[in-house]
Design an enzyme around this catalytic site. Structure first.
Site, mmCIF file in Angstrom:
data_model
loop_
_atom_site.group_PDB
_atom_site.id
_atom_site.type_symbol
_atom_site.label_atom_id
_atom_site.label_comp_id
_atom_site.label_asym_id
_atom_site.label_seq_id
_atom_site.Cartn_x
_atom_site.Cartn_y
_atom_site.Cartn_z
ATOM 1 N N ALA A 180 0.858 -1.186 0.000
ATOM 2 C CA ALA A 180 0.000 0.000 0.000
ATOM 3 C C ALA A 180 0.893 1.235 0.000
ATOM 4 O O ALA A 180 1.847 1.317 0.784
ATOM 5 C CB ALA A 180 -0.915 -0.008 1.215
ATOM 6 N N VAL A 224 4.737 -1.249 3.018
ATOM 7 C CA VAL A 224 4.555 0.158 2.666
ATOM 8 C C VAL A 224 5.338 0.493 1.395
ATOM 9 O O VAL A 224 6.554 0.280 1.330
ATOM 10 C CB VAL A 224 5.012 1.075 3.816
ATOM 11 N N LYS A 225 4.629 1.018 0.402
ATOM 12 C CA LYS A 225 5.278 1.419 -0.850
ATOM 13 C C LYS A 225 5.803 2.840 -0.723
ATOM 14 O O LYS A 225 5.062 3.762 -0.371
ATOM 15 C CB LYS A 225 4.284 1.332 -2.020
ATOM 16 N N ILE A 226 7.080 2.996 -1.036
ATOM 17 C CA ILE A 226 7.769 4.279 -0.919
ATOM 18 C C ILE A 226 8.347 4.649 -2.284
ATOM 19 O O ILE A 226 9.003 3.817 -2.931
ATOM 20 C CB ILE A 226 8.918 4.189 0.107
ATOM 21 N N ASN A 238 8.298 -1.542 0.076
ATOM 22 C CA ASN A 238 8.392 -1.815 -1.351
ATOM 23 C C ASN A 238 8.751 -0.505 -2.024
ATOM 24 O O ASN A 238 7.950 0.429 -2.030
ATOM 25 C CB ASN A 238 7.050 -2.353 -1.866
#
Length: 226
Positions: A57, A83-85, A106
């Site tokens: 996300a 957590v998508k960064i 991610n």
């Protein structure tokens, strides 16, 4: 290779999960927006309740403090949240800080091997090279996958290569041949992995033969009854 489905549509996720080959989900605010008037955090939770694997996300902030705040909120939704960064300077700082806290990440929007190298050094759990978007500008996205896999192998990085922006089954095949750890794809692409005209033709022939066999058995039984 792990299969992730790239969507926020619960029906698609359930169907993919029912196939028995789904390992996780990637989603983002754009995909949630496509689902209409739904709450982002609630949708992430519902996805996590369907899928046993990782659910990526994405944050929307572009500054370090904002990313960290959003990351903490997302990580609290469910243990499966990754957590998508975004792969920017502030994002790299966030990757390192989140890794130190034990929050899985991610790193998304990767378009070069050097970006992937920096993300791995910062502690990203996944790197997401966008192969389809590279193909769109007349370059070869699969070369990027091959180069990242080679670099990670050279230095024993634990970061998993997640092939993203997949457009068709050939992307999946080539990513698998290149050694990508994960392929995330639209649900329709996942279904297309099963398609082959000879499979369809063979099944049609088997069913025709079975029908003819059944008709012959019925005729034989009717003759014997006379």
């Amino acid at each position: 290779m792990k299969f992730f489905v790239d969507t926020a549509n619960l029906e698609e996720i359930r169907e993919a999960n029912d196939m028995g080959v789904l390992d996780g989900v990637t989603t983002n605010p754009s995909l949630v927006k496509a689902e209409g008037n739904v709450d982002f955090h609630e949708r992430v939770l519902k996805i996590c309740e369907v899928v046993q694997g990782d659910v990526s996300a994405e944050v929307t902030a572009t500054d370090f403090d904002g990313m960290m705040e959003e990351a903490h909120t997302l990580a609290q939704i469910h243990d499966n949240v990754v957590v998508k960064i975004p792969l920017i300077k502030e994002g790299i700082k966030a990757l390192r800080a989140l890794d130190d806290e034990g929050i899985r990440t991610n790193c998304t929007l990767c378009f070069s091997p050097t970006q992937a190298l920096v993300a791995a050094k910062a502690g990203a759990d996944y790197i997401s090279p966008f192969i389809g978007r590279i193909d769109d500008i007349s370059s070869d996205g699969m070369t990027l996958i091959e180069e990242i896999v080679q670099i990670y192998d050279n230095y024993d990085f634990e970061t998993e290569v997640l092939a993203a922006s997949i457009r068709h089954p050939t992307h999946v095949k080539r990513a698998a041949l290149a050694g990508a750890d994960v392929a995330t794809m639209p649900f329709e692409t996942m279904v297309k992995l099963l398609d082959h005209p000879l499979t369809d033709r063979g099944l049609e022939r088997f069913l025709e033969d079975w029908e003819e066999y059944q008709e012959a058995k019925e005729e034989e039984a009717a003759t014997a009854a006379v």
